[in-house]
Design an enzyme around this catalytic site. Structure first.
Site, PDB file in Angstrom:
ATOM      1  N   LYS B  75     -13.100  11.203   0.340  1.00 30.06           N
ATOM      2  CA  LYS B  75     -13.309  10.943  -1.087  1.00 30.06           C
ATOM      3  C   LYS B  75     -13.973   9.573  -1.230  1.00 30.06           C
ATOM      4  O   LYS B  75     -13.672   8.652  -0.444  1.00 30.06           O
ATOM      5  CB  LYS B  75     -11.954  10.960  -1.812  1.00 30.06           C
ATOM      6  CG  LYS B  75     -12.045  10.949  -3.329  1.00 30.06           C
ATOM      7  CD  LYS B  75     -10.654  11.029  -3.966  1.00 30.06           C
ATOM      8  CE  LYS B  75     -10.702  11.124  -5.484  1.00 30.06           C
ATOM      9  NZ  LYS B  75      -9.365  11.251  -6.081  1.00 30.06           N
ATOM     10  N   SER B 150      -9.153  14.839  -9.580  1.00 31.16           N
ATOM     11  CA  SER B 150     -10.389  14.111  -9.452  1.00 31.16           C
ATOM     12  C   SER B 150     -11.040  14.230  -8.065  1.00 31.16           C
ATOM     13  O   SER B 150     -12.196  13.859  -7.906  1.00 31.16           O
ATOM     14  CB  SER B 150     -10.132  12.625  -9.711  1.00 31.16           C
ATOM     15  OG  SER B 150      -9.257  12.094  -8.735  1.00 31.16           O
ATOM     16  N   SER B 174      -4.412  14.784  -8.459  1.00 34.68           N
ATOM     17  CA  SER B 174      -5.842  14.809  -8.126  1.00 34.68           C
ATOM     18  C   SER B 174      -6.173  15.472  -6.800  1.00 34.68           C
ATOM     19  O   SER B 174      -7.339  15.678  -6.489  1.00 34.68           O
ATOM     20  CB  SER B 174      -6.415  13.394  -8.125  1.00 34.68           C
ATOM     21  OG  SER B 174      -6.679  12.998  -9.449  1.00 34.68           O
TER      22      SER B 174
END
Lengths: 488, 492, 99
Positions: B75, B150, B174
């Protein structure tokens, strides 16, 4: 309580003063990262991801910083909180890398405590808390403001007094005592020139029986003397401002800077609607707990503090207040003194040699010099004092020997021989010098016979001169007196 | 590439080189560029790393690490020295951190092949991926739908078979929510079991680096590598890394079913799949235990107050002084900072910074932030009580399957409610995972969408939680379903 | 029509150093309205006697030894900075405290 009589109105005003003092703790590394806590490095060379606020970096508390902070708390007789926490103080400035300062808000690590002034008046502390220092913004080099983060993250303790002070002298004395103590316990260098001690002053004036009036904060005070001068100036300024019939000229709540060159304070910024720092507990840092055992250990390990030493020196060694105060105000000097006395057994002489000779020799080398850098150990000084007491060395020759000890690092006994300064006790030699000194001194001889003893001083001086300081003056005096009697 | 264990074995067996794997992965990133799962890729350092790994294997230098040669997508909020770290934001465009996060370092130590960074909601703020400053990530199961967020790109990249493993970060769901919406496994360890050092902070008391995989077994493998004490993170526990534990079956496993998670807001098709999965659990020997988590209804509010408060402070460092893009503004320092932040942050980030500033500001602190901290404890205590009567809490991960791109973007409250089932475990700091439990037809009938089953364990119960979920997967095949658009396995 | 949350949004924007255009302020104030209204239940809950939970863990006294670790080379520290001068980070001229 100090009163100030207004020259203009004759009214009596009472100044109300509180101090906020930031001291950098003398750790090896910063509060929350392993960067060096050292002054004077090239800009931005003691900076890492943590103290430069790189995204993702996290703080980890330095255990030594807490230890030193706790020593300060114990030395100032504060109440140490069984647990405390760190909070974030949020504001923006170019020298604040994280956009918040890690400080302590509603649970500082200690509260209360205080310092007693010579008058016996006690200046109470509200609290002391731990926090990290900001970087440094430099505004006077070129068109931009330049930022150096070497200082960012250095551990600070901020001690805040109650508004107990009433004049500039008290502020000066409070700061002097605070500095002595923090230096004694190794918590901080308290060197204002290097910024390891910084002092802000909160000050207002009021009339008898009144509540507090508007408070002004003074900043940019870079020496104790400036603190004093700024307070004196600000008291007068506020009194005049209050007595101005034009209300718009009255003091307002603001921060003022002290202008060293002009000796005045001037507005830095008006406190808009007071800052909203949005303090909240720092989720990156667990609570701090302090146990009774830990505190007890710190108490036990704390050195005897300057006030206690001053009192003891005056009593135990019968030193003058002045000598006691000079010797006790620095821990290194005090420890040195006590060690030397243990060797020589002669407190007054030891005190004199240290205050008159060693400290001035040290000061000549500059303010940074430590006593030990002179290379004269306490034992070596004690030996020299013993040589004088035994009559081997005269006092004046002692000064020469001590100077040579500083220069060469040799012991007194060796130098006395090397320099040929050993006091001459040999009667034959002494008689020879005395006889020579009396030649052509009929007037002096007559005076002495008439009972004018002081005339003998000049004759002893002659003997000392002739002997290059090696004659024992006491013996020379005996011999001279005998010769004078025999003369007639 | 689906199977990390298998991939490592095939490399060690000499069936392929790490360089083969790296090239294949880069190729499939290109082929699936339509998903916007990855941010711009710098291939050379990845190939270089692959060559080094091959060489070290040829030399027989050391025991090959547990992730030897396995590509792991990161990420875009995990620091890796010298690699661009944008957090999906314009304000960090071009920023290359001068240090490496603990988790990435541990991946490197385990011989992994960190692959380019994945797309995400800006600063991890969002539940759909649409708050990326670059482009929204698409759901590999149906490209009109969001992958959740996310950690959108990490979820999509594993779901699409581009990489077998990816790291995300889970603050309020997330990782679990996009895992559910993309039909993969997402595991959030107990807060404190994985270092946050080098994870760009959103909500510091909630953030936890968390892996995606195609099976619990692979999630456990990477969790074992990245977890464990870290002296650089004061909130990282001293505990040993998460250890693999085996459990032969689910006999006697007490599954707590919280009434609050099965209420009116739950999509009927999701309910059906989750109940079927619970039925399957019971057939494998688990026992149902009805439980109650009475403060759940306040979890979303509590979460958003706490997380935005922390974020408002965490994001203060993006001021245009030391890194990132600067806007000059009116030429003053304050103006430069104000313009830099106005230009650099997207709408949702601004909204949350302002909200977080508000709940901490004088006069509102006690009513909002102070209260949220207290309600957080009530939520935490609800779980503590629940775990007296059950071993694991089972509930849906998301109240709905994937939603359409744009569907909730205009309505922040609707978007926040996407997290209603994941935020409670975040607030309580508990280990939780989401695994696939079947697919449902979208409302319009145009797509099959995965449903996630959430498992929540007691604090530090990571190992037994994983063991139970592994036992479930070894007896079911929900986790083997793949999206229709998925390309065939690279090199296999 | 000005939203009742408009002043709060403006105050927070100033505190958070976010330049916000006037039309954005109105939109954000409406968002505040909806969000805070949705969260209203939180403010009505009885939390008396509940100890605040500031973190997910009950950790305490996590400290490190006072041992130096290497700092960054200055080039690496300054590389990501928008403006550098003479080894310093450079920002628009300001006086202390004026930000």
């Amino acid at each position: 309580m100090t009163r100030v009589i207004s020259k203009q109105s004759g009214q009596t005003w009472f100044p109300v003063i509180g101090l906020e003092v930031h001291c950098q703790l003398r750790t090896r590394t910063k509060l929350f990262c392993g960067c060096a806590n050292e002054f004077g490095a090239e800009p931005n060379t003691q900076v890492c991801p943590v103290c430069s606020g790189q995204p993702g970096a996290l703080p980890v508390m330095n255990s030594r910083a807490l230890e030193l902070a706790l020593r300060a708390a114990v030395a100032l007789d504060c109440d140490v909180a069984p647990w405390s926490k760190f909070d974030r103080k949020n504001y923006f400035y170019c020298d604040l890398p994280k956009g918040y300062q890690i400080s302590q808000f509603d649970r500082p690590y200690c509260t209360g405590g205080g310092i007693e002034l010579a008058s016996g008046k006690r200046i109470a502390l509200t609290r002391i808390h731990l926090e990290d220092d900001a970087g440094k913004a430099i505004h006077d080099r070129g068109p931009d403001t330049l930022v150096d983060l070497n200082r960012a993250g250095i551990p600070l303790i901020e001690s805040v007094t109650e508004p107990d002070l009433t004049n500039a002298d008290e502020a000066f004395e409070y700061l002097t005592r605070l500095k002595e103590i923090f230096q004694y316990i190794g918590a901080s260098d308290c060197d204002m020139e290097k910024g390891s001690l910084r002092c802000d002053v909160n000050i207002s004036v009021r009339l008898e029986g009144e509540e507090l009036r508007t408070k002004v904060e003074l900043k940019n005070l870079n020496s104790f003397r400036n603190v004093k001068a700024a307070i004196d100036y600000e008291i007068q300024r506020q009194i005049e401002a209050w007595e101005n019939p034009d209300e718009t000229a009255h003091p307002v709540q603001e921060t003022r800077l002290y202008d060293t060159n002009r000796g005045v304070t001037r507005t830095m910024r008006a406190k808009e609607d007071a800052h909203d720092y949005r303090y909240f507990p720092d989720p990156d840092l667990p609570e701090l707990h302090v146990s009774a055992e830990q505190l007890e250990r710190i108490r036990r390990e704390l050195p005897e503090l300057p006030a206690a030493r001053r009192a003891r020196y005056a009593e135990q060694f019968e030193l003058s207040e002045y000598d006691a105060s000079v010797l006790a105000s620095e821990r290194e000097v005090a420890d040195y003194f006590e060690l030397a006395v243990r060797g020589s057994g002669r407190a007054k002489e030891t005190a004199n040699w240290i205050t008159n000779e060693l400290l001035s020799a040290r000061n000549e080398r500059g303010p940074e010099t430590k006593l030990e850098e002179l290379g004269v150990s306490a034992e070596a000084l004690a030996e020299m004092i013993e040589l004088i007491a035994a009559g081997t060395l005269s006092k004046s020759a002692g000064r020469k020997v001590l100077a040579a000890m500083i220069e060469t690092g040799k012991r007194a006994g060796v130098l006395v021989v090397e320099l040929g300064l050993e006091q001459v006790q040999d009667t034959g030699q002494l008689e020879e010098w005395c006889r020579a000194a009396l030649v052509g001194q009929d007037k002096a001889i007559a005076d002495i016979r008439d009972g004018q003893q002081k005339a003998i001083g000049a004759l002893i001086g002659q003997v000392m001169k002739a002997s290059a300081g090696k004659a024992d003056p006491a013996k020379a005096r005996e011999i001279l007196l005998r010769f004078v009697q025999e003369h007639g | 590439m689906r199977d990390a264990h298998g991939l490592r074995q095939s490399i060690l067996a000499g069936e392929r080189t790490v360089l083969d794997v790296a090239r294949a992965t880069l190729a499939s990133i290109d082929e699936r560029a339509d998903l916007n799962a990855f941010l711009p890729v710098e291939a050379e350092p990845i190939l270089e790393r692959a060559r080094e790994l091959d060489e070290s294997l040829a030399r027989g230098a050391a025991e090959p690490g547990a992730l030897f040669g396995v590509p792991v997508a990161l990420k875009a909020n995990l620091a890796y020295e010298g690699r661009e770290l944008t957090c999906g934001s314009r304000i960090l465009s071009g920023y290359r951190p001068p240090y490496t996060s603990t988790v990435v370092q541990r991946l490197l130590d385990a011989g992994a092949l960190p692959i380019a960074t994945t797309n995400m909601d800006e600063f991890a703020m969002g539940s759909s991926g649409e708050n990326s400053a670059f482009a929204p990530t698409l759901n590999p199961w149906a490209r009109d739908y969001t992958p959740g967020g996310s950690s959108s790109g990490s979820a999509a990249s594993v779901s699409a078979g581009i990489v077998p493993l990816a790291l995300g970060s889970d603050t309020g769901g997330s990782v679990r929510q996009p895992a559910a919406l993309c039909g993969v496994t997402g595991f959030k360890p107990t807060f404190g079991r994985v270092s946050r050092y080098g994870l760009v902070a959103f909500g510091s008391s909630l953030d936890q680096v968390s892996p995606f995989a195609n099976s619990v077994r692979d999630a456990e493998l990477i969790a074992n590598c990245i977890s464990g004490a870290d002296p650089m993170d004061s909130t990282c526990l001293e505990h040993a890394p998460i250890q693999p534990v085996e459990r032969a079956n689910l006999k006697g496993l007490r599954i707590g079913l919280p009434a609050e998670a099965f209420g009116d807001g739950l999509d009927a098709s999701v309910r059906q799949k989750v109940e079927a999965a619970i039925e399957a659990l019971c057939e494998l020997g688990a026992e149902r235990v009805p439980i109650s988590l009475p403060h759940s209804e306040h979890a979303v509010a509590t979460y958003y107050v706490v997380a935005t408060a922390e974020a408002s402070s965490n994001l203060a460092r993006f001021d245009g002084v030391r890194f990132g893009a600067r806007q000059e503004g009116d030429g003053s320092l304050a103006g430069m900072m104000g313009a830099t932040r106005a230009d650099g942050f997207g709408d949702e980030v601004k909204r949350r910074i302002l909200l977080g500033t508000h709940v901490l500001s004088s006069g509102y602190y006690e009513a909002w932030y102070g209260r949220a901290q207290r309600v957080r404890r009530l939520i935490h205590d609800d779980y503590r009580r629940a775990f007296e009567s059950c071993d694991v809490v089972i509930c849906p991960t998301s109240p709905t399957p994937a939603f359409r791109l744009g569907e909730r973007k205009a309505d922040p409250v609707a978007m926040y409610l996407s997290d209603v089932l994941t935020v409670p475990a975040s607030l309580a700091g508990l280990p939780a995972l989401s695994i696939p439990c079947g697919t449902v037809s979208s409302d319009s009938g145009d797509a099959n969408l995965p449903v996630g089953l959430q498992w929540i364990g007691p604090a530090l119960g990571d190992e037994s939680l994983l063991a139970a979920a592994k036992a479930f997967q070894s007896n079911t095949d929900f986790h083997l379903a793949t999206p229709p658009l998925r390309r065939e396995q690279a090199g296999a | 029509m000005t939203n009742e949350n408009t002043p709060a949004v403006q105050k927070c924007a100033a505190l958070a150093r976010l330049q916000v255009e006037p039309e954005q302020v109105e939109r954000l104030a409406e968002d505040f309205d909806r969000i805070l209204d949705a969260f209203r239940g939180l403010t009505e809950l009885d939390v008396s006697g509940v100890k605040p939970m500031t973190g997910a863990l009950d950790l305490q006294d996590i400290v490190r030894a006072d041992e130096p670790r290497p700092s960054l080379e200055r080039e690496r520290l300054l590389a990501p900075a928008p403006k550098v001068e003479d080894g310093f980070f450079a920002v628009p001229k300001t006086v202390d405290g004026d930000a």
